[in-house]
Design a protein around this motif. Structure first.
Motif, mmCIF file in Angstrom:
data_model
loop_
_atom_site.group_PDB
_atom_site.id
_atom_site.type_symbol
_atom_site.label_atom_id
_atom_site.label_comp_id
_atom_site.label_asym_id
_atom_site.label_seq_id
_atom_site.Cartn_x
_atom_site.Cartn_y
_atom_site.Cartn_z
ATOM 1 N N GLU A 540 32.660 34.454 -3.783
ATOM 2 C CA GLU A 540 33.654 35.309 -4.143
ATOM 3 C C GLU A 540 33.194 35.699 -5.587
ATOM 4 N N ALA A 541 32.599 34.874 -6.433
ATOM 5 C CA ALA A 541 32.114 35.347 -7.843
ATOM 6 C C ALA A 541 31.023 36.425 -7.823
ATOM 7 N N LEU A 542 30.252 36.419 -6.715
ATOM 8 C CA LEU A 542 29.428 37.416 -6.498
ATOM 9 C C LEU A 542 29.636 38.570 -5.526
ATOM 10 N N GLY A 543 30.903 38.543 -5.034
ATOM 11 C CA GLY A 543 31.400 39.584 -4.071
ATOM 12 C C GLY A 543 30.366 39.412 -2.677
ATOM 13 N N LEU A 544 29.748 38.682 -2.441
ATOM 14 C CA LEU A 544 28.971 38.462 -1.069
ATOM 15 C C LEU A 544 29.671 38.054 0.065
ATOM 16 N N GLN A 545 30.806 37.858 0.425
ATOM 17 C CA GLN A 545 31.324 37.275 1.627
ATOM 18 C C GLN A 545 31.015 37.966 2.804
ATOM 19 N N ALA A 546 31.055 39.323 2.689
ATOM 20 C CA ALA A 546 30.709 40.147 3.876
ATOM 21 C C ALA A 546 29.295 40.087 4.337
ATOM 22 N N GLN A 547 28.105 40.009 3.228
ATOM 23 C CA GLN A 547 26.946 39.997 3.231
ATOM 24 C C GLN A 547 26.422 38.658 3.989
ATOM 25 N N ALA A 548 27.092 37.575 3.429
ATOM 26 C CA ALA A 548 26.759 36.281 3.988
ATOM 27 C C ALA A 548 27.301 35.926 5.437
ATOM 28 N N THR A 549 28.224 36.516 5.831
ATOM 29 C CA THR A 549 28.841 36.446 7.064
ATOM 30 C C THR A 549 27.861 37.237 8.149
ATOM 31 N N ALA A 550 27.716 38.363 7.522
ATOM 32 C CA ALA A 550 26.701 39.346 8.553
ATOM 33 C C ALA A 550 25.446 38.694 8.801
ATOM 34 N N LEU A 551 24.863 37.936 7.655
ATOM 35 C CA LEU A 551 23.512 37.443 7.747
ATOM 36 C C LEU A 551 23.473 36.019 8.394
ATOM 37 N N GLY A 552 24.721 35.590 8.517
ATOM 38 C CA GLY A 552 24.931 34.027 8.924
ATOM 39 C C GLY A 552 24.132 32.957 8.044
ATOM 40 N N VAL A 553 24.148 33.098 6.989
ATOM 41 C CA VAL A 553 23.441 32.274 5.924
ATOM 42 C C VAL A 553 24.367 31.261 5.487
ATOM 43 N N SER A 554 23.777 30.211 5.184
ATOM 44 C CA SER A 554 24.897 28.956 4.328
ATOM 45 C C SER A 554 24.134 28.389 3.194
ATOM 46 N N HIS A 555 22.921 28.759 2.731
ATOM 47 C CA HIS A 555 22.346 28.173 1.552
ATOM 48 C C HIS A 555 21.535 29.521 0.817
ATOM 49 N N ALA A 556 21.371 29.205 -0.360
ATOM 50 C CA ALA A 556 20.582 30.228 -1.309
ATOM 51 C C ALA A 556 19.916 29.588 -2.287
ATOM 52 N N ILE A 557 18.799 30.517 -2.820
ATOM 53 C CA ILE A 557 18.166 30.034 -4.101
ATOM 54 C C ILE A 557 18.564 30.931 -5.356
ATOM 55 N N ALA A 558 18.971 30.661 -6.234
ATOM 56 C CA ALA A 558 19.136 31.343 -7.354
ATOM 57 C C ALA A 558 17.970 31.238 -8.122
ATOM 58 N N VAL A 559 17.428 32.391 -8.758
ATOM 59 C CA VAL A 559 16.302 32.435 -9.426
ATOM 60 C C VAL A 559 16.431 33.310 -10.739
#
Length: 1000
Positions: A540-559
């Motif tokens: 929600e903070a990054l506005g990536l709900q739709a992108q995460a759902t479309a890709l089917g991802v559950s983890h991330a690396i912040a760099v």
């Protein structure tokens, strides 16, 4: 890949007896070495004591004959000789003393009244040359004797048979040398005992040595003998126990009296800057370096003997010092330095023999261990091959070695992983570094990062003003991700200026650094990559709900991306479908530095390029603003040049079908067009804007008018004076009025000539010179209140008595400004300029300017205006252009050249001019003809301007091919619609204008 059961490497190594053999051999060698070193110290001490005894004995043998000779001379009648002749009769005795003791260099007698009789052996050609002796001279007598009550100095040269060969007067010898003040004379005991001086610098030959002296009992006479220190050094040389041994004889103060290698001897300044004896540390040998405190330590040691071991210049030395008591007054020491390798030669031979035995044992053990060693080494050789390939940056598949040794198998897996990691890193670095466009760089950087880390998607953010603005969003295949939020409305919200976005550039709103979700916040706080499962709050903070759902991802690396100053320049969020392992996180951490530096470097390059472009435009704008007559010329020529170059690039047939410009070519053309008139900044403004012939910083017609006013007042004064004198008033006034009318008409003529509207006929020039014949009376000094430069020019004309008559128009020396040598360009100048400069820099002469036949400019002023192109090239050639812009000076400074070679400043023809330079020439002329912001003329219509240019093309002034391309491509209309008024844009018959021109 592992093959079955593996075992640790040490189980295989311990099975070999080879290690035991090496261990035993090594222990024996070490023990033997220690025993040999202890033995060496004892041997060194014994050698030092033996050398001490032998040197002491040799020194006594060296000094005993010399002392015996002095005893004989002490009793000789030479002590009572009062004249040189009497002393010369004892010369055979002196010769016998010298020949009887090879250590002595000279013997002499000093008398209490200052007389001196000195006999020296001349044993070599060098000594004979030093004392200017004849070639066969064997002895030199240096005498100071009384001759008629006056001390007389002379040198006498004798051969071996004591026959006199030559005599030389030395008048300064008695003044320079008085034996009574020498230490050997003053310190000789009254009782006649032997006195030995400390080493000192001999007066006679400037050599260092010691003096043995005895006083004749009952008389004020001292006999002495000199022994040079190099004689002692020769004796020390014979005491070497090994070839590398070094010996030195030093006194109790550490000064070196002698040493075995005279080439190492140096001198140091003594009293009165005279050369003195060096200390041990002064000797040019590493064994004695830093040993100045050795003497004090030896004197304080028990029994006066000290042994040390030390290393110098990669050599181990044994250093010993032993006290050597030669007489009762002073102590001397023998210092011996012996290389350990020479002293240990026998021990080393024993060691080598032990090594040979060990080698024989190894030769027996090698066949037994060969098979097993080969089995162990095979996978290691494969790993070495792979490491060598990696060293050569060859990352092709070599193959993981198969081994039953666990450590080797693990090393193979690690090596293969390292190879893949380095290859991915270098490939990414190459791809990113090869992308010159900043807008294209961002998607490329993120795409290559996703590929190297096998992530399913990602977002690249840019940091500015406390915000993270998503710049690019891509999936694992490099395709843009779906977007759900609009780009921020303002630049401040977005973190960068609004602009047309490249493919993959995000339109998601910027987020403040404090509201980017837990994962990104943790990474920013730690300034290091962080991996975690994605939470709802992160999405929600990054506005990536739709992108995460479309890709089917559950983890991330912040760099976080930090530049070299640890400042945040951006961040990446890599979306994963599984938790990230430590290897991937470490790789991404290393990669983040590359990404941050790349972003920073590209941004700096873009900023510097923008700054340079702005500076170029600022200079061009300053030139346009300098004079109202140039208007926006420097800003419009680049647009015309761009249109013409684009038309040439778009041509598919004709002479320009193969023409193209790369990015550097476009930049060269653009900068050259902006700076093509930068030399005008040096052109005086009043010359460019000269509206009348007498105009300088102001219009000097006002001075001329004032002179005519003075002429009229003088005419009226003369009229009144004549009337007072009795002339008929009416007639005199009539003649005065006629004279005033002539003056008015003549001034009106001068004023018309000043305007320069009409061409000047020869009769007009002649009339100006007749008018200049009128004079007016000056009563004030015209040198008062002027500048120093003008005063210098006036003084060149000489002083004129006042009052004086001056012409109403004149060409004076003060009107002419000399041309500086640097403003002249002779034939063959390095720039290649062929413009003939007038003799004067400026000629402000009134007749010279009023007599200009056409227009208002003199030859000097016209050269000043035309010379702006010279200044343009000189200014631009002095700039350190980068490689892709080195042609800017040539392109910018050739727009006044002509196709037929009649242009300036170099007289180039069309074959010598580059195509971009010819484009700027066409653009420059067309803009000048159509410009509507020139106060001195109205802009020509489109048809009028093109007609003039068509004539210039036919006459060989401009490139006819480019002019035809300019018309047929429609570039003239594109420019006209942007920069010309509707009244200027009229119908143009292109076919008629281009009749006979080449096809384009």
């Amino acid at each position: 890949m592992h093959m079955g059961r593996t075992f640790p490497l040490h189980t295989h190594v311990l099975a070999l007896a080879l290690g035991l053999v090496l261990l035993v051999g090594g222990l024996l060698a070490v023990i033997g070495q220690h025993l040999a070193r202890d033995m060496m110290a004892s041997v060194a001490q014994d050698l030092s004591l033996r050398i001490n005894r032998e040197v002491r004995g040799n020194l006594h043998l060296l000094l005993r004959p010399a002392d015996m000779a002095l005893r004989l001379l002490q009793e000789d009648e030479l002590a009572e000789a009062g004249t040189l002749d009497e002393r010369l009769r004892r010369l055979p005795a002196m010769r016998a003393v010298l020949t009887g003791s090879t250590a002595l260099s000279s013997v002499y007698v000093g008398y209490g009244d200052g007389q001196f009789f000195f006999v020296r052996r001349l044993a070599s050609d060098a000594e004979r040359a030093r004392f200017a002796a004849p070639a066969d001279a064997a002895f030199l007598v240096q005498s100071i004797d009384r001759d008629g009550g006056v001390m007389r100095g002379r040198y006498l040269y004798f051969d071996k048979g004591l026959a006199l060969l030559a005599e030389s007067e030395r008048p300064t010898y008695p003044r320079d040398f008085d034996p009574r003040y020498r230490d050997w004379f003053r310190h000789a005991p009254q009782a006649g005992q032997l006195s030995v001086t400390p080493p000192y610098l001999f007066f006679s030959d400037r050599e260092v040595g010691v003096t043995l002296a005895r006083r004749v009992v009952g008389q004020d006479v001292v006999v002495g003998a000199d022994i040079r220190l190099h004689t002692l050094g020769e004796d020390l040389m014979r005491q070497r126990v090994t070839p590398g041994t070094r010996l030195a004889l030093v006194d109790e103060h550490g000064r070196v009296m002698a040493q075995d290698d005279t080439s190492l001897m140096v001198t140091r300044p003594g009293p009165d800057d005279a050369p003195g004896l060096p200390t041990l540390g002064d000797l040019a040998h590493p064994a004695f370096a830093g040993q100045d405190k050795l003497v004090a330590a030896a004197l304080a040691a028990p029994e006066g003997h000290l042994v040390r071991s030390f290393a110098a210049d990669g050599e181990n030395w044994l250093l010993s010092a032993a006290v050597l008591q030669l007489d009762e007054s002073a102590a001397q020491l023998i210092v011996t330095a012996i290389p350990e390798r020479e002293l240990m030669a026998l021990a080393h031979r024993q060691r080598d023999a032990a090594l040979m035995v060990t080698a024989l044992v190894l030769l027996i053990a090698v066949p037994l261990t060969w098979a097993l060693a080969r089995q162990i080494a095979r996978p290691l050789r494969v790993l070495a091959t792979e490491a060598e390939a990696i060293r050569r940056f060859n990352f092709g598949q070599v193959g993981v070695p198969r081994s039953r040794i666990r450590e080797v198998a693990v090393l193979g897996d690690t090596m293969d992983g390292m190879r893949l990691t380095i290859r991915r890193f270098l490939e990414l670095n190459t791809v990113v570094a090869g992308e010159p466009d900043f807008d294209s760089l961002l998607p490329r950087l993120l795409g290559e990062t996703l590929s190297a880390t096998r992530a399913q998607g990602g977002v690249l953010y840019l940091a500015a003003d406390g915000h993270l603005a998503p710049a690019v969003t891509l999936d694992g295949e490099g395709r843009p991700l779906p977007e759900t939020a609009p780009w921020a409305a303002t630049d401040a919200e977005a973190g960068q200026p609004g602009q047309a976005r490249a493919q993959g550039r995000s339109m998601v709103a910027a987020r403040a650094l404090g509201s980017v979700g837990p994962l990104m916040t943790a990474a920013l706080a730690a300034s290091a990559p962080r991996a975690a499962a994605l939470t709802t709050h992160d999405l929600e903070a990054l506005g990536l709900q739709a992108q995460a759902t479309a890709l089917g991802v559950s983890h991330a690396i912040a760099v976080p991306l930090l530049n070299r100053q640890d400042e945040l320049v951006g961040a990446m969020l890599l979306l994963l479908d599984a938790p990230a392992d430590d290897d991937r996180l470490a790789f991404i951490g290393a990669l983040s530095g590359l990404a941050a530096v790349t972003l920073e470097a590209r941004a700096l390059i873009a900023a510097q390029k923008a700054l340079f472009e702005a500076l170029v435009r600022m200079v061009a704008g300053a030139i346009d603003a300098k004079s109202q007559h140039t208007g926006g010329h420097c800003a419009r020529v680049p647009e015309l040049a761009r249109l013409l170059a684009q038309a040439a690039c778009d041509a598919r047939s004709g002479p320009y079908a193969g023409f193209s410009l790369d990015e550097g070519g476009w930049e060269t053309l653009r900068i050259a067009a902006w700076l093509h008139d930068c030399g005008k900044i040096t052109t005086p403004e009043y010359v460019v804007e000269k509206a009348t012939k007498l105009h300088a910083l102001y219009d000097r017609i006002h001075e001329v008018r004032m002179r005519f006013e003075v002429l009229k007042r003088e005419a009226e004064l003369r009229c009144l004076q004549d009337i007072i004198a009795g002339a008929e008033a009416a007639e005199r006034r009539r003649r005065c009025d006629a004279e005033l009318a002539v003056l008015d008409e003549e001034f009106a003529f001068v004023a018309r000539c000043n305007q320069g509207v009409e061409a000047m006929a020869e009769a007009d020039v002649a009339r100006l010179h007749r008018i200049a014949g009128r004079t007016w009376t000056r009563t004030l000094d015209d040198r008062l209140g002027v500048s120093g430069e003008e005063l210098a020019r006036k003084l060149a004309e000489g002083e004129v008595a006042l009052p004086c008559a001056e012409p109403v128009l004149a060409d004076r020396a003060e009107h002419r400004v000399p041309r500086r040598p640097e403003d002249r360009f002779e034939e063959g100048n390095p720039w290649g300029f062929r413009m003939q400069a007038p003799h004067w820099q400026l000629d402000l002469g009134e007749l010279h300017n009023l007599g200009v036949r056409y227009g208002t400019l003199t030859d000097e002023e016209r050269y000043l205006i035309n010379a702006h192109i010279i200044r343009t090239e000189i200014m631009l050639r002095q700039l350190p252009w980068p490689r892709h812009l080195v042609e800017v000076p040539e392109v910018a400074a050739s727009h006044h050249e002509k196709m037929d070679g009649s242009g300036y400043p170099k007289g180039l023809d069309g074959t010598q001019m580059s195509l971009p330079a010819r484009m700027i020439a066409v653009a420059d002329i067309f803009e000048a003809l159509t410009a509507r912001d020139r106060p001195y003329k109205a802009g020509k219509t489109l048809s009028e301007a093109l007609a003039i240019m068509a004539r210039m093309a036919r006459e060989g002034h401009v490139d006819p091919g480019l002019f035809a391309l300019f018309l047929r491509s429609g570039s003239h209309l594109v420019y006209a619609r942007r920069f010309m008024t509707e009244a200027q844009i009229d119908a143009v018959d292109i076919d008629a204008l281009l009749a006979g021109f080449p096809a384009t």
